[in-house]
Write an enzyme that holds these catalytic residues in place. Sequence first.
Site: not given
Ligand code: PEP
Ligand code: MG
Length: 540
Positions: A188, A430, A454, A501
């Site tokens: 925090h 992913e 991933d 993402c």
């Molecule tokens: C990813 O795998 O790219 C993703 C956005 O999910 P995380 O990083 O939370 O596994």
């Molecule tokens: Mg992921």
Amino acid sequence: MVTFKGTKVVSGIAIGKLYVYKRPDRQISRTPVDDTKAQLQAFDEARQKAVLQLEELYESSVEYLGELSASIFVAQEMLLEDRQYIDYVKSRITEDKYNAAYSVVLASDEFSRLFSSIEDKYMQSHIADVKDVSERLLRILCGLESEMADPGEPCIFASDDFNAGDIVQFNRDNLLGLATMFGSPVSHASILAGTMGVTSVVGLGQEMLSIYDGRPAILNGIKGELIIDPDKRTLERMRRKQKEYEEQQRMLLLLKGKNNVTKSGKYINVYANIGSAEGVETALLYDAGGIGLFRSEFIYMESLTYPSEDDQFEIYKEVLEKMRGRKVIIRTLDLGTDKQASYFRPEKEVNPALGYRAIRISLAQPGIFKTQLRALYRASAYGNLDILFPLIISVEEVLNIKKVIREVTDELDAEGIPYSKDIRLGIMIETPAAVMISDKLARHVDFFSIGTNDLTQYTLAIDRQNPKLETYFSTMHPAVYKMIEMTVANAHKAGITVDICGEAAADLSHTQDYIDLGVDALSVSPAMVLPLRKKIRECD
Ligand code: PEP
Ligand code: MG
């Protein structure tokens, strides 16, 4: 000149004297006591006083930190009311005949140990809370009043670790930066430093000793290092860097309100990735077009037990309301591998990354899944919500998800609870399996979001968490690139949108490629929104 390397938390360059912050000294004996009643009373009075102090801290900081960040003190107040914590301290007094202060030390150690046994760096914020609250109680029990630390001139504050309460009591006019020997980038205190925009580096190591108190220093939050007694050349170089950085920040802020549009007029959405309701404020500060990925598992990881439907509903509603109609994509629970919750203890797995995680848990434990979906659907009435499902590998999974959603919406209809009828359902792409059948999957969902973290791990068979393999983990490996290409082509053929993402979305050396492929949106950490906008505007 000495250089210490640590972990960068808040970017920027601070130049000034080092001020080693010393907590008031306290002596705690472990001699047994006879009058346990008096010790119990002392503990209760200290708790009440601590609650009052935390209320005052909340009141005095809410204006400049914002409600969400200041709520750290509310969370700490709640810990002071936590039955387990209170009972533990009281048992040490009544059963072991320890004095109140030593019993608090034992409780602090015990609860920190409990949290640290969970292999999850996000649990460290709980450890920090336990330590903060215990330290506050100890200061009160030892009769030490906390006072505002002020070196009298602008300085870089250094210590073994800071807690959130320390930071808000520092004279902000003289606070150039924060440097700690230990500490965690997700504590925090670090979150507060980020909200306040104070350059900060943690984990600089034990050698960063108090002998350096008062010495000239440079805290480099871009690189994550602390330089003591810089030589003339280094000082000049860093002054130039500081100027460049400040100029860069000014330029970036000028991009607020501007479009993410390439030179040839192509528009790309730029969204922010967040892990808590607090992230919304930073996302808005940097003018994100929406939330492209809310990793809801952090709510589970920060909770001591499964978060209830109402608790989740309040968080989702808050995020949706704060985003005022901008797109919010919330991903359902993605626990597993490096993301564990204290109360969620799956059997030990040989290959956890290939194991019981993400949608596999949700579909195997529909009670947990339905609680989350009910909270999400109820919250959807308060903004522009889309729901995203992680780690999909088959059409069957999507059909099963839809079955559970139908059960949830039937229940809500029967109960007369309103929800949005415009929620788009998306899946994370992913896994190589999802890519290979993306043509089929696209017929069943409204959008794809590519998780390059991933996807790279599973495509290249490179553990994303193994630092030894870092050089092999390439999000632009031709195989990964082809996977993205195929996904985008299949999504567009089916008339659905596709976002990226994963962390690769923030890699500006990929931006032109992603634009060329026709990606519809990129979702990055809030601080990367404006640099990415700048890059897009420079692309063709
Ligand atoms: C990813 O795998 O790219 C993703 C956005 O999910 P995380 O990083 O939370 O596994
Ligand atoms: Mg992921």
